[in-house]
Motif scaffolding. Structure first.
Motif, mmCIF file in Angstrom:
data_model
loop_
_atom_site.group_PDB
_atom_site.id
_atom_site.type_symbol
_atom_site.label_atom_id
_atom_site.label_comp_id
_atom_site.label_asym_id
_atom_site.label_seq_id
_atom_site.Cartn_x
_atom_site.Cartn_y
_atom_site.Cartn_z
ATOM 1 N N LYS A 256 4.859 -84.468 35.704
ATOM 2 C CA LYS A 256 5.154 -83.766 36.944
ATOM 3 C C LYS A 256 3.878 -83.184 37.548
ATOM 4 O O LYS A 256 2.936 -82.825 36.835
ATOM 5 N N HIS A 257 3.859 -83.091 38.867
ATOM 6 C CA HIS A 257 2.718 -82.485 39.557
ATOM 7 C C HIS A 257 2.990 -81.000 39.729
ATOM 8 O O HIS A 257 3.929 -80.605 40.415
ATOM 9 N N VAL A 258 2.171 -80.189 39.075
ATOM 10 C CA VAL A 258 2.294 -78.735 39.146
ATOM 11 C C VAL A 258 1.119 -78.188 39.948
ATOM 12 O O VAL A 258 -0.037 -78.500 39.665
ATOM 13 N N VAL A 259 1.404 -77.367 40.930
ATOM 14 C CA VAL A 259 0.365 -76.668 41.675
ATOM 15 C C VAL A 259 0.410 -75.198 41.287
ATOM 16 O O VAL A 259 1.441 -74.532 41.464
ATOM 17 N N ILE B 195 6.450 -78.737 40.940
ATOM 18 C CA ILE B 195 6.607 -77.372 40.429
ATOM 19 C C ILE B 195 5.494 -76.524 41.032
ATOM 20 O O ILE B 195 4.323 -76.904 40.988
ATOM 21 N N VAL B 196 5.854 -75.386 41.592
ATOM 22 C CA VAL B 196 4.891 -74.457 42.165
ATOM 23 C C VAL B 196 4.862 -73.195 41.310
ATOM 24 O O VAL B 196 5.915 -72.611 41.034
ATOM 25 N N VAL B 197 3.664 -72.792 40.880
ATOM 26 C CA VAL B 197 3.497 -71.535 40.165
ATOM 27 C C VAL B 197 2.612 -70.640 41.023
ATOM 28 O O VAL B 197 1.420 -70.897 41.176
ATOM 29 N N ALA B 198 3.205 -69.612 41.613
ATOM 30 C CA ALA B 198 2.477 -68.710 42.504
ATOM 31 C C ALA B 198 2.023 -67.489 41.722
ATOM 32 O O ALA B 198 2.840 -66.729 41.211
ATOM 33 N N ALA B 199 0.708 -67.317 41.617
ATOM 34 C CA ALA B 199 0.157 -66.231 40.795
ATOM 35 C C ALA B 199 -1.135 -65.716 41.410
ATOM 36 O O ALA B 199 -2.131 -65.525 40.736
ATOM 37 N N VAL B 200 -1.096 -65.495 42.724
ATOM 38 C CA VAL B 200 -2.319 -65.158 43.450
ATOM 39 C C VAL B 200 -2.393 -63.690 43.852
ATOM 40 O O VAL B 200 -3.442 -63.177 44.206
#
Length: 281
Positions: A161-164, A206-211
């Motif tokens: 899977k492509h995770v950003v 999948i998006v992981v937002a941690a900014v």
């Protein structure tokens, strides 16, 4: 499409129940109780709240806690000396240094004073190196570990899977990327200064937002059917993702609060018990 919520509170509760069982078994076998020591520097209200929550969770699962609160004007050397004392303390199984610390403190020096066996928050350079190399000699960073555990709980496949990952901190974004890469995901790391961020996000499974920027990730950027993990927490209970619009496109999404946060504490306590168990092996 309306996304289903990924209930971190419920998944964390199951983990805490398991930790409570492990604590009881450990106490019966060894005659002692696992202990987590916390180090807090300064008077930041949010940090005090976080430490209090962790101490309360320790009590709920039967783990002993030990607090070391230091004044804001403490030097790096004084904080390191406190960590050194806890490393030498045989009654302490895990050490948590609450961050962020006051700006004049060298956080890296403080983190790296924690011994491998007691680094239950996975913040040392050794822990990062082991994650990068796929080794398991040290404990994982708790929030990234909680993210992966939450994905597993909802049967989200990672391989191929492509995770950003949006965020590049040494305690969240970077270790999260490494852990997901270790699960055979294809990982792209972005940040607040990435040009064309919307395009990267729109291609992610999948998006992981941690900014740490409130609602930086717009709902219309989300690929239909994607999984959205919002690890941000900003003033007013706002995450890094514009929740409402994103939920209209995503398949699964974490709420803020109640998503990633409870998983972080659950991982911390589970790893504290693991540290205690490893000392007896």
């Amino acid at each position: 499409m309306t996304a289903a919520l990924m209930d971190g509170t419920a998944v964390a509760r199951r983990s805490l129940d398991d930790t409570r069982t492990r604590v009881s078994a450990y106490r019966e076998t060894t005659g002692r109780t696992p202990r987590l020591a916390t180090v807090l520097v300064g008077d930041d209200p949010a940090s005090h709240t976080y430490v209090r929550m962790k101490v309360n969770r320790c009590r709920q699962v039967g783990i002993d806690s030990l607090r070391r609160d230091l004044p804001a004007e403490s030097t790096t050397a004084q904080v390191v000396a406190t960590v050194d004392e806890l490393v030498a303390d045989e009654s302490v199984d895990g050490i948590l240094v609450q961050h962020p610390m006051p700006g004049h403190i060298d956080e890296r020096a403080v983190f790296d004073a924690i011994s491998r066996g007691k680094d239950v928050d996975g913040v040392t350079a050794n822990a990062f190196l082991d994650m990068a190399n796929g080794h398991e000699e040290t404990f994982a960073s708790c929030t990234p570990a909680g993210i992966v555990a939450l994905l597993d709980a909802y049967d989200v496949p990672l391989s191929g899977k492509h995770v950003v990952v949006i965020g590049r901190s040494s305690i969240l974004g970077k270790p999260a990327a490494l852990m997901l890469l270790g699960r055979d995901a294809t990982v792209t790391i972005c940040h607040s200064k990435t040009r064309g961020l919307a395009q990267f996000v729109s291609e992610a499974d999948i998006v992981v937002a941690a900014v740490g920027r409130p609602e930086l990730i717009r709902g219309e950027w989300i690929k239909p059917g994607a999984v959205v993990i919002d690890a941000g927490y900003n003033e007013g209970n706002v995450g890094d993702v514009a929740f409402g619009p994103a939920a209209e496109r995503a398949r699964l999404i974490t709420p803020v609060p109640g998503g990633v946060g409870p998983m972080t504490i659950a991982m911390l306590l589970a790893q504290t018990v693991s540290a205690a168990e490893q000392r007896e092996s």
